[in-house]
Write a protein that holds these residues in place. Structure first.
Motif, mmCIF file in Angstrom:
data_model
loop_
_atom_site.group_PDB
_atom_site.id
_atom_site.type_symbol
_atom_site.label_atom_id
_atom_site.label_comp_id
_atom_site.label_asym_id
_atom_site.label_seq_id
_atom_site.Cartn_x
_atom_site.Cartn_y
_atom_site.Cartn_z
ATOM 1 N N LYS A 187 14.540 3.652 -0.081
ATOM 2 C CA LYS A 187 13.200 3.597 -0.660
ATOM 3 C C LYS A 187 12.530 2.292 -0.242
ATOM 4 N N LEU A 188 11.200 2.340 -0.096
ATOM 5 C CA LEU A 188 10.425 1.147 0.256
ATOM 6 C C LEU A 188 9.930 0.475 -1.018
ATOM 7 N N LYS A 189 10.006 -0.841 -1.040
ATOM 8 C CA LYS A 189 9.530 -1.571 -2.206
ATOM 9 C C LYS A 189 8.031 -1.839 -2.096
ATOM 10 N N THR A 190 7.354 -1.725 -3.228
ATOM 11 C CA THR A 190 5.941 -2.076 -3.320
ATOM 12 C C THR A 190 5.838 -3.571 -3.573
ATOM 13 N N LYS A 191 4.913 -4.245 -2.876
ATOM 14 C CA LYS A 191 4.691 -5.677 -3.125
ATOM 15 C C LYS A 191 4.121 -5.843 -4.529
ATOM 16 N N SER A 192 4.808 -6.605 -5.363
ATOM 17 C CA SER A 192 4.394 -6.716 -6.762
ATOM 18 C C SER A 192 3.038 -7.409 -6.902
ATOM 19 N N GLY A 193 2.719 -8.320 -5.989
ATOM 20 C CA GLY A 193 1.408 -8.972 -6.035
ATOM 21 C C GLY A 193 0.279 -8.006 -5.725
ATOM 22 N N ALA A 194 0.540 -7.061 -4.823
ATOM 23 C CA ALA A 194 -0.483 -6.085 -4.436
ATOM 24 C C ALA A 194 -0.750 -5.088 -5.553
ATOM 25 N N LYS A 195 0.298 -4.659 -6.251
ATOM 26 C CA LYS A 195 0.082 -3.668 -7.312
ATOM 27 C C LYS A 195 -0.676 -4.259 -8.499
ATOM 28 N N LYS A 196 -0.628 -5.600 -8.646
ATOM 29 C CA LYS A 196 -1.378 -6.253 -9.718
ATOM 30 C C LYS A 196 -2.847 -6.449 -9.338
ATOM 31 N N LEU B 284 1.607 -1.093 -0.172
ATOM 32 C CA LEU B 284 1.653 -0.069 -1.211
ATOM 33 C C LEU B 284 2.104 1.256 -0.599
ATOM 34 N N PRO B 285 3.369 1.405 -0.260
ATOM 35 C CA PRO B 285 3.812 2.586 0.474
ATOM 36 C C PRO B 285 3.646 3.900 -0.293
ATOM 37 N N TYR B 286 3.631 3.853 -1.621
ATOM 38 C CA TYR B 286 3.517 5.077 -2.431
ATOM 39 C C TYR B 286 2.212 5.138 -3.197
ATOM 40 N N GLY B 287 1.218 4.367 -2.788
ATOM 41 C CA GLY B 287 -0.046 4.323 -3.513
ATOM 42 C C GLY B 287 0.123 3.543 -4.812
ATOM 43 N N LEU B 288 -0.740 3.826 -5.774
ATOM 44 C CA LEU B 288 -0.664 3.139 -7.071
ATOM 45 C C LEU B 288 -0.570 4.133 -8.202
#
Length: 66
Positions: A3-12, A62-66
């Motif tokens: 699985k690809l990790k989402t950048k936590s700074g980007a999701k915020k 954001l590989p899986y969107g938000l």
């Protein structure tokens, strides 16, 4: 495949609109606002839709969107 990790700074910092565009808060609204004129402060309220060039880079984070 792992699985690809989402950048936590980007999701915020970013949200997706209903049409799939990215929106983000406008920079330059935290401090030193006394030196900016009222038009600058008023026009930078709320959020803005990111340009396609910037959105292309952010979508990698954001590989899986938000």
């Amino acid at each position: 495949m792992p699985k690809l990790k989402t950048k936590s700074g980007a999701k915020k910092r970013f949200k997706l609109t209903a049409t799939g565009k990215l929106k983000a808060g406008v920079a330059g609204k935290r401090h030193r606002l006394i030196s900016h004129n009222a038009k600058y402060i008023r026009q930078n309220r709320g959020t803005k839709v990111m340009t396609e060039a910037d959105a292309k880079i952010i979508r990698i984070f954001l590989p899986y969107g938000l």
